[in-house]
Design a protein around this motif. Sequence first.
Motif, PDB file in Angstrom:
ATOM      1  N   ARG A 175      10.994  -5.223  46.046  1.00  0.00           N
ATOM      2  CA  ARG A 175      11.799  -6.051  45.140  1.00  0.00           C
ATOM      3  C   ARG A 175      11.525  -7.539  45.350  1.00  0.00           C
ATOM      4  N   VAL A 176      11.428  -7.979  46.601  1.00  0.00           N
ATOM      5  CA  VAL A 176      11.188  -9.394  46.875  1.00  0.00           C
ATOM      6  C   VAL A 176       9.786  -9.800  46.424  1.00  0.00           C
ATOM      7  N   ILE A 177       8.789  -8.965  46.712  1.00  0.00           N
ATOM      8  CA  ILE A 177       7.416  -9.290  46.326  1.00  0.00           C
ATOM      9  C   ILE A 177       7.265  -9.266  44.811  1.00  0.00           C
ATOM     10  N   ARG A 178       7.955  -8.359  44.140  1.00  0.00           N
ATOM     11  CA  ARG A 178       7.919  -8.326  42.668  1.00  0.00           C
ATOM     12  C   ARG A 178       8.401  -9.653  42.083  1.00  0.00           C
ATOM     13  N   THR A 179       9.481 -10.194  42.646  1.00  0.00           N
ATOM     14  CA  THR A 179       9.991 -11.481  42.161  1.00  0.00           C
ATOM     15  C   THR A 179       8.961 -12.586  42.347  1.00  0.00           C
ATOM     16  N   SER A 180       8.250 -12.565  43.471  1.00  0.00           N
ATOM     17  CA  SER A 180       7.217 -13.568  43.708  1.00  0.00           C
ATOM     18  C   SER A 180       6.046 -13.405  42.753  1.00  0.00           C
ATOM     19  N   VAL A 181       5.647 -12.164  42.479  1.00  0.00           N
ATOM     20  CA  VAL A 181       4.507 -11.914  41.597  1.00  0.00           C
ATOM     21  C   VAL A 181       4.832 -12.322  40.165  1.00  0.00           C
ATOM     22  N   MET A 182       6.058 -12.098  39.729  1.00  0.00           N
ATOM     23  CA  MET A 182       6.442 -12.430  38.354  1.00  0.00           C
ATOM     24  C   MET A 182       6.304 -13.923  38.069  1.00  0.00           C
ATOM     25  N   GLN A 183       6.406 -14.760  39.095  1.00  0.00           N
ATOM     26  CA  GLN A 183       6.276 -16.204  38.897  1.00  0.00           C
ATOM     27  C   GLN A 183       4.853 -16.592  38.533  1.00  0.00           C
ATOM     28  N   TYR A 184       3.874 -15.790  38.989  1.00  0.00           N
ATOM     29  CA  TYR A 184       2.472 -16.136  38.771  1.00  0.00           C
ATOM     30  C   TYR A 184       1.800 -15.251  37.719  1.00  0.00           C
ATOM     31  N   ALA A 185       2.412 -14.133  37.362  1.00  0.00           N
ATOM     32  CA  ALA A 185       1.770 -13.215  36.423  1.00  0.00           C
ATOM     33  C   ALA A 185       1.657 -13.805  35.024  1.00  0.00           C
ATOM     34  N   GLU A 186       2.516 -14.759  34.678  1.00  0.00           N
ATOM     35  CA  GLU A 186       2.476 -15.376  33.348  1.00  0.00           C
ATOM     36  C   GLU A 186       1.819 -16.748  33.366  1.00  0.00           C
ATOM     37  N   SER A 187       1.091 -17.062  34.409  1.00  0.00           N
ATOM     38  CA  SER A 187       0.411 -18.350  34.481  1.00  0.00           C
ATOM     39  C   SER A 187      -0.735 -18.418  33.482  1.00  0.00           C
ATOM     40  N   ASP A 188      -1.142 -19.635  33.158  1.00  0.00           N
ATOM     41  CA  ASP A 188      -2.206 -19.816  32.162  1.00  0.00           C
ATOM     42  C   ASP A 188      -3.527 -19.238  32.635  1.00  0.00           C
ATOM     43  N   TYR A 189      -3.847 -19.423  33.913  1.00  0.00           N
ATOM     44  CA  TYR A 189      -5.140 -18.919  34.381  1.00  0.00           C
ATOM     45  C   TYR A 189      -5.177 -17.396  34.394  1.00  0.00           C
ATOM     46  N   VAL A 190      -4.016 -16.750  34.578  1.00  0.00           N
ATOM     47  CA  VAL A 190      -3.970 -15.293  34.504  1.00  0.00           C
ATOM     48  C   VAL A 190      -4.159 -14.832  33.056  1.00  0.00           C
ATOM     49  N   LYS A 191      -3.486 -15.502  32.124  1.00  0.00           N
ATOM     50  CA  LYS A 191      -3.662 -15.168  30.707  1.00  0.00           C
ATOM     51  C   LYS A 191      -5.100 -15.404  30.258  1.00  0.00           C
ATOM     52  N   TYR A 192      -5.711 -16.471  30.752  1.00  0.00           N
ATOM     53  CA  TYR A 192      -7.103 -16.772  30.397  1.00  0.00           C
ATOM     54  C   TYR A 192      -8.029 -15.682  30.928  1.00  0.00           C
ATOM     55  N   SER A 193      -7.773 -15.197  32.134  1.00  0.00           N
ATOM     56  CA  SER A 193      -8.599 -14.127  32.697  1.00  0.00           C
ATOM     57  C   SER A 193      -8.446 -12.833  31.905  1.00  0.00           C
ATOM     58  N   LYS A 194      -7.224 -12.537  31.459  1.00  0.00           N
ATOM     59  CA  LYS A 194      -7.009 -11.352  30.633  1.00  0.00           C
ATOM     60  C   LYS A 194      -7.753 -11.477  29.307  1.00  0.00           C
ATOM     61  N   ALA A 195      -7.736 -12.695  28.721  1.00  0.00           N
ATOM     62  CA  ALA A 195      -8.431 -12.896  27.446  1.00  0.00           C
ATOM     63  C   ALA A 195      -9.942 -12.725  27.598  1.00  0.00           C
ATOM     64  N   LEU A 196     -10.470 -13.018  28.764  1.00  0.00           N
ATOM     65  CA  LEU A 196     -11.901 -12.846  29.003  1.00  0.00           C
ATOM     66  C   LEU A 196     -12.271 -11.407  29.305  1.00  0.00           C
ATOM     67  N   GLY A 197     -11.284 -10.547  29.431  1.00  0.00           N
ATOM     68  CA  GLY A 197     -11.561  -9.140  29.688  1.00  0.00           C
ATOM     69  C   GLY A 197     -11.707  -8.780  31.152  1.00  0.00           C
ATOM     70  N   VAL A 198     -11.227  -9.647  32.044  1.00  0.00           N
ATOM     71  CA  VAL A 198     -11.296  -9.355  33.472  1.00  0.00           C
ATOM     72  C   VAL A 198     -10.328  -8.216  33.806  1.00  0.00           C
ATOM     73  N   GLY A 199     -10.734  -7.310  34.698  1.00  0.00           N
ATOM     74  CA  GLY A 199      -9.909  -6.171  35.055  1.00  0.00           C
ATOM     75  C   GLY A 199      -8.625  -6.571  35.761  1.00  0.00           C
ATOM     76  N   HIS A 200      -7.614  -5.718  35.663  1.00  0.00           N
ATOM     77  CA  HIS A 200      -6.312  -6.023  36.270  1.00  0.00           C
ATOM     78  C   HIS A 200      -6.405  -6.125  37.794  1.00  0.00           C
ATOM     79  N   VAL A 201      -7.150  -5.218  38.405  1.00  0.00           N
ATOM     80  CA  VAL A 201      -7.259  -5.239  39.871  1.00  0.00           C
ATOM     81  C   VAL A 201      -7.924  -6.533  40.332  1.00  0.00           C
ATOM     82  N   ARG A 202      -8.962  -6.961  39.617  1.00  0.00           N
ATOM     83  CA  ARG A 202      -9.654  -8.189  39.995  1.00  0.00           C
ATOM     84  C   ARG A 202      -8.770  -9.410  39.792  1.00  0.00           C
ATOM     85  N   ILE A 203      -7.979  -9.403  38.732  1.00  0.00           N
ATOM     86  CA  ILE A 203      -7.062 -10.531  38.498  1.00  0.00           C
ATOM     87  C   ILE A 203      -6.035 -10.624  39.620  1.00  0.00           C
ATOM     88  N   MET A 204      -5.462  -9.495  39.986  1.00  0.00           N
ATOM     89  CA  MET A 204      -4.460  -9.511  41.058  1.00  0.00           C
ATOM     90  C   MET A 204      -5.077  -9.936  42.388  1.00  0.00           C
TER      91      MET A 204
END
Length: 300
Positions: free
Chosen positions: A153-182
């Motif tokens: 639960r604590v780590i989920r809260t920390s991850v949610m702060q960064y999962a919607e960052s611009d660089y994460v969205k940019y990586s998703k748009a480029l087709g980078v895999g989820h495991v590699r993004i994390m």
Amino acid sequence: MKRLKHLYKDKLTVLSLAVVVGTGIVGICAPFVAPHDPEEVNMELRFAAASWDYWLGNDHLGRCVLSRLIYGIRPSVLYVFAALAVSVCIGAILGFMAGYFRGKTDAFIMRVCDVMLSFPGYVMSLAVIGVLGAGLENILIAFVLMKWAWFARVIRTSVMQYAESDYVKYSKALGVGHVRIMAKHIVPVSLPDIAVITSSSFGTMILQVSGFSFLGLGIQPPHAEWGMMLNEARAVMFSRPELMLAPGLAIVIVVSAINFLSDALQVALDPKLMNQSAKRQKQTFLPRPRLEEKRGIRYE
């Protein structure tokens, strides 16, 4: 790395780190460091006072207290750290999945965590011990079952702060895999939070293991453990208080060092707390105004 350099400027932090690391090394090298066999019974030395051969004396069975104290590091500290690492790994995997994917995955994992966290920690541990029986292994299993949901639960809260960052969205748009993004973008920025909550839980788990062993639910004789040593010395606590003093001080020193180190780590990894600490240090070393200046009197 620059933030971690601030840790070495604090003498208390360096001392706490030395105590924790030194305790772990002594526990790992216990067969080479301990002067005697911790399970060797010698009734002729029953309740013997401290001597050159037995620096901390002997217990009610003539066993070397110092050797048992050294061997007690393994179940009291090292095995607890292993159980903590397993709990953090399970909680981190599920926490990253819940915080990153959201949706049904998040809802399912969090509902399971809610069920696990609805039981008080000690009640859950006693239930596991009641089913599996007394023993250190069963206590560590209970800790893993009890702690992983809180870490998730604590780590989920920390991850949610960064999962919607611009660089994460940019990586998703480029087709980078989820495991590699994390692995590349989310894990590095989440590690400080994981380190802080892990270090803060370490001391609590050591106290809990010692408490269960003191009650006779932990490691069983003739093996050595700090909580069990306190229980064995309880009968002679007024006539031979030093037998309780040695394991009691060991628990207090190690847990205090871990707590001090956790606080320093939190300050070093949190920019806000680090800035507040720097301001306090500057205010401490600022020259105080003279009494005349405080009263508005100036001499030319």
